[in-house]
Design an enzyme around this catalytic site. Structure first.
Site, PDB file in Angstrom:
ATOM      1  N   ASP A  32       0.819  -1.219   0.000  1.00  0.00           N
ATOM      2  CA  ASP A  32       0.000   0.000   0.000  1.00  0.00           C
ATOM      3  C   ASP A  32       0.849   1.263   0.000  1.00  0.00           C
ATOM      4  OD1 ASP A  32       0.850  -0.807   2.600  1.00  0.00           O
ATOM      5  OD2 ASP A  32      -0.491   0.673   3.494  1.00  0.00           O
ATOM      6  N   ARG A  54       4.328   1.984 -11.684  1.00  0.00           N
ATOM      7  CA  ARG A  54       3.761   1.474 -10.421  1.00  0.00           C
ATOM      8  C   ARG A  54       2.786   0.341 -10.719  1.00  0.00           C
ATOM      9  NH1 ARG A  54       3.397   6.948  -9.611  1.00  0.00           N
ATOM     10  NH2 ARG A  54       1.122   6.950  -9.835  1.00  0.00           N
ATOM     11  N   LYS A 145      -6.446  -0.378   6.625  1.00  0.00           N
ATOM     12  CA  LYS A 145      -5.296  -0.092   7.487  1.00  0.00           C
ATOM     13  C   LYS A 145      -5.185   1.412   7.692  1.00  0.00           C
ATOM     14  CE  LYS A 145      -0.718   0.901   6.502  1.00  0.00           C
ATOM     15  NZ  LYS A 145       0.610   0.683   5.886  1.00  0.00           N
ATOM     16  N   GLU A 186      -2.989   0.352  13.526  1.00  0.00           N
ATOM     17  CA  GLU A 186      -1.521   0.368  13.464  1.00  0.00           C
ATOM     18  C   GLU A 186      -0.915   1.546  14.222  1.00  0.00           C
ATOM     19  OE1 GLU A 186       0.212   0.382   9.513  1.00  0.00           O
ATOM     20  OE2 GLU A 186       2.244   0.394  10.305  1.00  0.00           O
ATOM     21  N   GLU A 188       2.439   2.554  15.119  1.00  0.00           N
ATOM     22  CA  GLU A 188       3.844   2.174  14.919  1.00  0.00           C
ATOM     23  C   GLU A 188       4.768   3.040  15.757  1.00  0.00           C
ATOM     24  OE1 GLU A 188       5.450   2.184  10.885  1.00  0.00           O
ATOM     25  OE2 GLU A 188       7.475   1.747  11.640  1.00  0.00           O
ATOM     26  N   LYS A 228      -1.750  -4.018  14.249  1.00  0.00           N
ATOM     27  CA  LYS A 228      -0.481  -4.038  13.493  1.00  0.00           C
ATOM     28  C   LYS A 228       0.542  -3.210  14.253  1.00  0.00           C
ATOM     29  CE  LYS A 228       1.537  -3.049   8.984  1.00  0.00           C
ATOM     30  NZ  LYS A 228       1.383  -3.266   7.549  1.00  0.00           N
ATOM     31  N   SER A 299       2.707  -8.517   8.576  1.00  0.00           N
ATOM     32  CA  SER A 299       2.069  -7.635   7.588  1.00  0.00           C
ATOM     33  C   SER A 299       3.197  -6.736   7.093  1.00  0.00           C
ATOM     34  CB  SER A 299       0.955  -6.801   8.233  1.00  0.00           C
ATOM     35  OG  SER A 299       0.445  -5.880   7.274  1.00  0.00           O
ATOM     36  N   TYR A 362       4.818   6.435   5.102  1.00  0.00           N
ATOM     37  CA  TYR A 362       4.318   5.329   4.283  1.00  0.00           C
ATOM     38  C   TYR A 362       3.472   5.783   3.141  1.00  0.00           C
ATOM     39  CZ  TYR A 362       4.549   0.411   3.632  1.00  0.00           C
ATOM     40  OH  TYR A 362       4.862  -0.816   3.139  1.00  0.00           O
TER      41      TYR A 362
HETATM   42  P1  13P Z   1       7.057  -2.128   6.718  1.00  0.00           P
HETATM   43  O1  13P Z   1       6.855  -3.622   6.861  1.00  0.00           O
HETATM   44  O2  13P Z   1       7.853  -1.749   5.502  1.00  0.00           O
HETATM   45  O3  13P Z   1       7.515  -1.471   7.974  1.00  0.00           O
HETATM   46  O4  13P Z   1       5.637  -1.507   6.416  1.00  0.00           O
HETATM   47  C1  13P Z   1       4.467  -2.115   6.690  1.00  0.00           C
HETATM   48  C2  13P Z   1       3.378  -1.117   6.683  1.00  0.00           C
HETATM   49  O5  13P Z   1       2.349  -1.339   6.093  1.00  0.00           O
HETATM   50  C3  13P Z   1       3.565   0.140   7.435  1.00  0.00           C
HETATM   51  O6  13P Z   1       2.386   0.844   7.487  1.00  0.00           O
END
Ligand code: 13P
Length: 362
Positions: A32, A54, A145, A186, A188, A228, A299, A362
């Site tokens: 994504d 792409r 996501k 997610e 992160e 995630k 993921s 991202y």
């Molecule tokens: P990475 O596995 O490259 O960290 O990315 C996964 C992802 O979807 C981050 O949002």
């Protein structure tokens, strides 16, 4: 009663989809990347960032032999990819379903600064989200996501960043479920910095406990969600090194303290780990003997695609090698997701290459 906004049938569907994505031996291919992020990946292999390039790259991924679906429960797409087709006119969504994987969609619109903080962020994209969920579901996407980003460092993550990101994730999750879409939540925590494992344990506990408090406050049906998270890791430039067993112990311990048993699965992001390290850590987490009531799988974006991109380099004649690389990585991670990975020769691929990107978007 909570969840009265969802019927029993709606709840069952959300729970069934979440469980299917993380069925034993399966994980998610995160394909994504936004237009800008995909551009950086293509620049690394000398390919120009055009719509057609792409699309051609995603065609390589989705025309991989269907057997790759043995290890893929879901594929996350970026908006433009939902509507794209192969050169022969087959929609990508059909190819993903034919592999036995469930199509998903990134619905956040990226990070924006939180004023007055030391570069911390929240994530935008709530406006029009209900309509977009309806539209994506019509196209065949069954999950979504949304990525929030937190940092470790001097006073970070701040209480403001923890609360704001937990709340926006909960709001997103609630809107998804109301529209029949399983939300992947997610939060992160980046590995940027030289902090030790203990600092990531602390931050992960604060972040995850706030996320689950917010999800429950927003009446999100946890059985119809996936998490995630980052693995619990030391900072990228931490001098102290930790074994995979130490990473596994830290990760599982944090989860036991913060993730409700109702959540069907955890699908880790790779976060800049090399392909092989991401697999070794996932395997160690699954081999770690402890109470783990959730599926613990992958993921991955970078850690599933680095070798694919390097093998492809934008050339037709390299497509079979690129697809073999995807099958190989998916298989290794599928084995790791059940604690049965036995190692591999990393020298032949991008396997050992560090995929860290500072302050990753991202
Ligand atoms: P990475 O596995 O490259 O960290 O990315 C996964 C992802 O979807 C981050 O949002």
């Amino acid at each position: 009663m909570t969840h009265s906004h969802l019927t029993e049938a709606e709840k069952k569907e959300l729970n069934d989809v979440a469980k299917a994505i993380v069925a034993p031996g399966k994980g998610i291919l995160a394909a994504d990347e936004s237009v800008g992020t995909m551009g950086k990946r293509l620049a690394n292999i000398g390919v120009e960032n055009t719509d057609e390039n792409r699309r051609a790259y995603r065609e390589v991924l989705f025309t991989t032999d269907k057997k790759v679906g043995t290890n893929l429960g879901g594929v996350i797409l970026f908006h433009e990819t939902v509507y794209q087709k192969t050169t022969d006119g087959v929609p990508f969504i059909k190819l993903i379903k034919d592999m036995g994987a469930i199509p998903g969609i990134k619905v956040d619109k990226g990070v924006v600064p939180l004023a007055g903080t030391n570069g911390e962020t929240t994530t935008q994209g709530l406006d029009g989200l209900a309509e977009r969920c309806k539209e994506y579901r019509k196209e065949g996407c069954m999950f979504a996501k949304w990525r929030c980003v937190l940092k470790i460092g001097d006073g970070m993550p701040s209480q403001l960043a923890v609360m704001e990101n937990a709340n926006v994730l909960a709001r997103y999750a609630s809107i998804c479920q109301a529209n029949g879409i399983v939300p992947i939540v997610e939060p992160e925590i980046l590995t940027d910095g030289n902090h030790d494992l203990e600092a990531c344990i602390e931050a992960s506990q604060r972040v995850l406990s706030a996320v689950y408090k917010a999800l429950l406050d927003h009446h999100v049906y946890l059985e119809g969600t996936l998490l995630k998270p980052n693995m619990v890791l030391p900072g990228h430039s931490c001098e102290k090194k930790y074994t995979p067993e130490q990473v596994a112990a830290a990760t599982v311990t944090v989860f036991q303290r913060t993730i409700p048993v109702a959540v069907p699965g955890v699908t880790f992001l790779s976060g800049g780990q090399s392909e092989v390290v991401a697999t070794v850590h996932l395997d160690a987490i699954n081999k770690y003997k402890a109470c783990k009531p959730w599926a613990l799988t992958f993921s991955y974006g970078r850690a599933l695609q680095a070798s694919v991109l390097e093998a492809w380099k934008g050339k037709k004649e390299n497509v079979p090698a690129a697809q073999d690389a995807l099958i190989h990585r998916a298989k290794c991670n599928g084995l790791a997701s059940v604690g049965k990975y036995e190692g591999e020769d990393a020298a032949s691929t991008a396997g050992g290459k560090d995929l860290f990107v500072a302050d990753h978007q991202y």
